[in-house]
Design a protein around this motif. Structure first.
Motif, PDB file in Angstrom:
ATOM      1  N   GLY A 165       0.401  -1.401   0.043  1.00  0.00           N
ATOM      2  CA  GLY A 165      -0.132   0.256  -0.106  1.00  0.00           C
ATOM      3  C   GLY A 165       0.707   1.220  -0.059  1.00  0.00           C
ATOM      4  N   LYS A 166       1.962   1.225   1.001  1.00  0.00           N
ATOM      5  CA  LYS A 166       2.769   2.315   0.607  1.00  0.00           C
ATOM      6  C   LYS A 166       3.648   2.421  -0.536  1.00  0.00           C
ATOM      7  N   LEU A 167       3.564   1.503  -1.365  1.00  0.00           N
ATOM      8  CA  LEU A 167       3.983   2.114  -2.607  1.00  0.00           C
ATOM      9  C   LEU A 167       3.596   2.443  -3.563  1.00  0.00           C
ATOM     10  N   PHE A 214       8.354 -11.978  -1.619  1.00  0.00           N
ATOM     11  CA  PHE A 214       7.442 -11.844  -2.698  1.00  0.00           C
ATOM     12  C   PHE A 214       7.011  -9.562  -2.790  1.00  0.00           C
ATOM     13  N   LYS A 215       7.095  -8.494  -1.440  1.00  0.00           N
ATOM     14  CA  LYS A 215       7.243  -7.652  -1.555  1.00  0.00           C
ATOM     15  C   LYS A 215       8.819  -7.145  -2.286  1.00  0.00           C
ATOM     16  N   THR A 216       9.194  -7.606  -2.714  1.00  0.00           N
ATOM     17  CA  THR A 216      10.800  -7.174  -3.495  1.00  0.00           C
ATOM     18  C   THR A 216       9.684  -7.152  -5.066  1.00  0.00           C
ATOM     19  N   SER A 217       9.280  -8.803  -5.108  1.00  0.00           N
ATOM     20  CA  SER A 217       8.697  -8.213  -6.300  1.00  0.00           C
ATOM     21  C   SER A 217       8.279  -7.470  -7.116  1.00  0.00           C
ATOM     22  N   VAL A 218       7.215  -6.667  -5.710  1.00  0.00           N
ATOM     23  CA  VAL A 218       6.236  -6.035  -6.530  1.00  0.00           C
ATOM     24  C   VAL A 218       6.437  -5.187  -6.686  1.00  0.00           C
ATOM     25  N   LEU A 219       7.642  -4.449  -5.649  1.00  0.00           N
ATOM     26  CA  LEU A 219       8.370  -2.763  -6.418  1.00  0.00           C
ATOM     27  C   LEU A 219       9.047  -3.016  -7.259  1.00  0.00           C
ATOM     28  N   TYR A 220       9.872  -4.280  -7.250  1.00  0.00           N
ATOM     29  CA  TYR A 220      10.352  -4.226  -8.793  1.00  0.00           C
ATOM     30  C   TYR A 220       9.227  -4.298 -10.081  1.00  0.00           C
ATOM     31  N   PHE A 221       8.576  -5.026  -9.488  1.00  0.00           N
ATOM     32  CA  PHE A 221       7.300  -4.377 -10.570  1.00  0.00           C
ATOM     33  C   PHE A 221       6.704  -3.195 -11.003  1.00  0.00           C
ATOM     34  N   LEU A 222       6.311  -2.592 -10.130  1.00  0.00           N
ATOM     35  CA  LEU A 222       6.153  -1.623  -9.710  1.00  0.00           C
ATOM     36  C   LEU A 222       6.906  -0.477 -10.650  1.00  0.00           C
ATOM     37  N   GLN A 223       8.479  -0.572  -9.939  1.00  0.00           N
ATOM     38  CA  GLN A 223       9.666  -0.034 -10.644  1.00  0.00           C
ATOM     39  C   GLN A 223       9.138   0.403 -12.615  1.00  0.00           C
ATOM     40  N   ARG A 224       8.963  -1.438 -12.623  1.00  0.00           N
ATOM     41  CA  ARG A 224       9.859  -1.019 -14.046  1.00  0.00           C
ATOM     42  C   ARG A 224       8.590  -0.236 -15.389  1.00  0.00           C
ATOM     43  N   GLU A 225       6.917  -0.920 -14.734  1.00  0.00           N
ATOM     44  CA  GLU A 225       5.998  -0.202 -15.624  1.00  0.00           C
ATOM     45  C   GLU A 225       5.583   1.209 -15.132  1.00  0.00           C
ATOM     46  N   THR A 226       6.281   1.839 -14.132  1.00  0.00           N
ATOM     47  CA  THR A 226       5.899   3.063 -14.125  1.00  0.00           C
ATOM     48  C   THR A 226       7.597   4.007 -14.787  1.00  0.00           C
ATOM     49  N   GLN A 227       8.530   2.967 -15.191  1.00  0.00           N
ATOM     50  CA  GLN A 227       9.458   3.614 -15.804  1.00  0.00           C
ATOM     51  C   GLN A 227       8.807   3.560 -17.120  1.00  0.00           C
ATOM     52  N   LYS A 228       8.146   2.791 -17.485  1.00  0.00           N
ATOM     53  CA  LYS A 228       7.577   2.989 -18.946  1.00  0.00           C
ATOM     54  C   LYS A 228       6.634   3.917 -18.867  1.00  0.00           C
ATOM     55  N   ASP A 229       5.389   3.906 -17.968  1.00  0.00           N
ATOM     56  CA  ASP A 229       4.185   4.729 -18.164  1.00  0.00           C
ATOM     57  C   ASP A 229       4.104   5.191 -16.689  1.00  0.00           C
ATOM     58  N   PRO A 230       4.442   6.190 -15.613  1.00  0.00           N
ATOM     59  CA  PRO A 230       4.613   7.327 -15.426  1.00  0.00           C
ATOM     60  C   PRO A 230       3.091   7.193 -14.037  1.00  0.00           C
ATOM     61  N   ASP A 231       2.264   6.473 -14.719  1.00  0.00           N
ATOM     62  CA  ASP A 231       0.768   6.879 -14.536  1.00  0.00           C
ATOM     63  C   ASP A 231       0.186   5.209 -14.941  1.00  0.00           C
ATOM     64  N   PHE A 232       1.185   4.629 -14.380  1.00  0.00           N
ATOM     65  CA  PHE A 232       0.699   3.288 -14.602  1.00  0.00           C
ATOM     66  C   PHE A 232       0.085   2.895 -12.909  1.00  0.00           C
ATOM     67  N   ILE A 233       0.336   3.039 -12.350  1.00  0.00           N
ATOM     68  CA  ILE A 233      -0.339   2.732 -10.497  1.00  0.00           C
ATOM     69  C   ILE A 233      -1.872   3.503 -10.564  1.00  0.00           C
ATOM     70  N   LYS A 234      -1.587   5.077 -10.992  1.00  0.00           N
ATOM     71  CA  LYS A 234      -3.018   5.275 -11.245  1.00  0.00           C
ATOM     72  C   LYS A 234      -3.837   4.739 -12.084  1.00  0.00           C
ATOM     73  N   ASN A 235      -3.896   4.532 -13.508  1.00  0.00           N
ATOM     74  CA  ASN A 235      -4.745   4.020 -14.475  1.00  0.00           C
ATOM     75  C   ASN A 235      -5.373   2.217 -13.695  1.00  0.00           C
ATOM     76  N   ASN A 236      -3.684   1.566 -12.761  1.00  0.00           N
ATOM     77  CA  ASN A 236      -4.486   0.544 -12.868  1.00  0.00           C
ATOM     78  C   ASN A 236      -4.126   0.190 -11.006  1.00  0.00           C
ATOM     79  N   LEU A 237      -4.674   0.920 -10.568  1.00  0.00           N
ATOM     80  CA  LEU A 237      -4.889   0.681  -8.801  1.00  0.00           C
ATOM     81  C   LEU A 237      -5.470  -0.418  -8.290  1.00  0.00           C
TER      82      LEU A 237
END
Length: 338
Positions: free
Chosen positions: A175-177, A217-240
């Motif tokens: 949730g913090k990520l 598991f936490k690390t995998s979520v972190l890397y996933f979010l880092q990877r996807e937000t590099q492609k799309d800065p609005d990835f989290i907002k659009n896919n929350l």
């Protein structure tokens, strides 16, 4: 025969909530909690602030619990309190107050293991069917993830436990990520109900036997979010909502993979959940669904899932029946194990 009109005053102060409950035998007369909002701005519990707040809250909380129960302290049969595990400073406030009250009233003092409280909350009289012994308990909270075989109120065996982080921490760190507030677990649950749980795939960590692991598991979520937000800065907002649903789906898969294995190994098909994370709607739904496989499942009311003093009271009541009392030399134990 169990004694009639046994009144237990119970205190819970293991983390950031100051709680007091009054039980008449196994029935709750009051269950009062003072929350500490100050930790929200820090994104987590600050131990020093927590212990100071307990010092301010404990007398008003105890007074309010007695008032709501409509009894006086002279009616009390014993004082129960959380000995541990938890934050040392917070535990010390509850322990010291309980010892002082026990001494001043000249009534027995009962020390309670916090996780015993979560498990035995199922035996608070609420008109519900209760587990019979032995049963399996999945205890899931911010600090614990365990599968426990419960043979009696005083005989419990840990069959599996987390080797690193607890499931509640996995929810909160995710949730913090995602930029959610603290505590994030309930927010992830709310958003997950609107999302597609199969939108994204996360790995299920490998841990030996019936143990758990959530660090990877936490690390995998972190890397996933880092990877996807590099492609799309609005990835989290659009896919929350889909992210929350996929994360929650994976966590449930992790929990129940080992729980199903424990049922197979022990042959015990009575299964109960306890701890703050047992308020999660997805976990509750999954446990209920296991009844189709012959399980008999037990889910506590929401008010007895998060840290509360009623669960300490029922655990204290069982110890009272056995005359299992503590001396005034008892101390807080932040790392006590079942």
């Amino acid at each position: 025969m169990q004694p009639k009109n046994t009144y237990i005053l119970a205190i819970e102060s293991s983390c950031d909530d100051t709680a007091c409950a009054i039980l008449e035998n196994d029935r709750v007369l009051s269950n009062y909690i003072a929350n500490q909002k100050i930790h929200e701005e820090y994104g987590g519990v600050v131990p020093e602030l927590a212990s100071r707040a307990h010092q301010s809250n404990i007398i008003p909380v105890v007074n309010e619990a007695l008032k709501q129960a409509n009894i006086t302290k002279e009616h009390l049969s014993a004082i129960a309190f959380t000995k541990g595990p938890g934050l040392m400073g917070s535990l010390l406030v509850g322990t010291s107050f309980a010892k002082s009250l026990s001494l001043s009233l000249n009534i027995p003092l009962i020390d309670v293991h916090h996780m015993y409280g979560h498990i035995l909350a199922h035996f608070i009289e609420n008109g519900q069917e209760k587990p019979s012994y032995p049963f399996l308990a999945l205890t899931i909270s911010g600090g614990h993830t365990q599968i426990v075989q419960v043979n009696s109120p005083s005989d419990m065996e840990v069959l599996g436990t987390t080797q690193d982080d607890a499931v509640g921490e996995a929810f909160d760190k995710t949730g913090k990520l995602l930029g959610l507030g603290y505590p994030a677990g309930p927010l992830v649950d709310q958003l997950a109900q609107k999302g597609n749980k199969k939108a994204f795939e996360f790995p299920v960590p490998k841990a030996p036997e019936l143990n758990y692991s959530f660090s990877g598991f936490k690390t995998s979520v972190l890397y996933f979010l880092q990877r996807e937000t590099q492609k799309d800065p609005d990835f989290i907002k659009n896919n929350l909502e889909d992210i929350c649903a996929s994360v929650q789906h994976t966590i449930i898969k992790i929990l129940f993979k080992k729980l199903e294995k424990a049922v197979q190994q022990t042959g015990i098909k009575q299964v109960a959940i306890g701890g703050g994370v047992s308020a999660n709607s997805g976990i509750r739904a999954r446990l209920t669904s296991m009844q189709t496989q012959g399980w008999k499942t037990f889910i506590p009311p929401f008010e007895y899932t998060t840290d509360n003093a009623a669960m300490i009271g029922i655990a204290g009541y069982f110890k009272f029946l056995e005359k299992d009392f503590a001396g005034l030399e008892v101390t807080a134990a932040p790392r006590i194990h079942i």
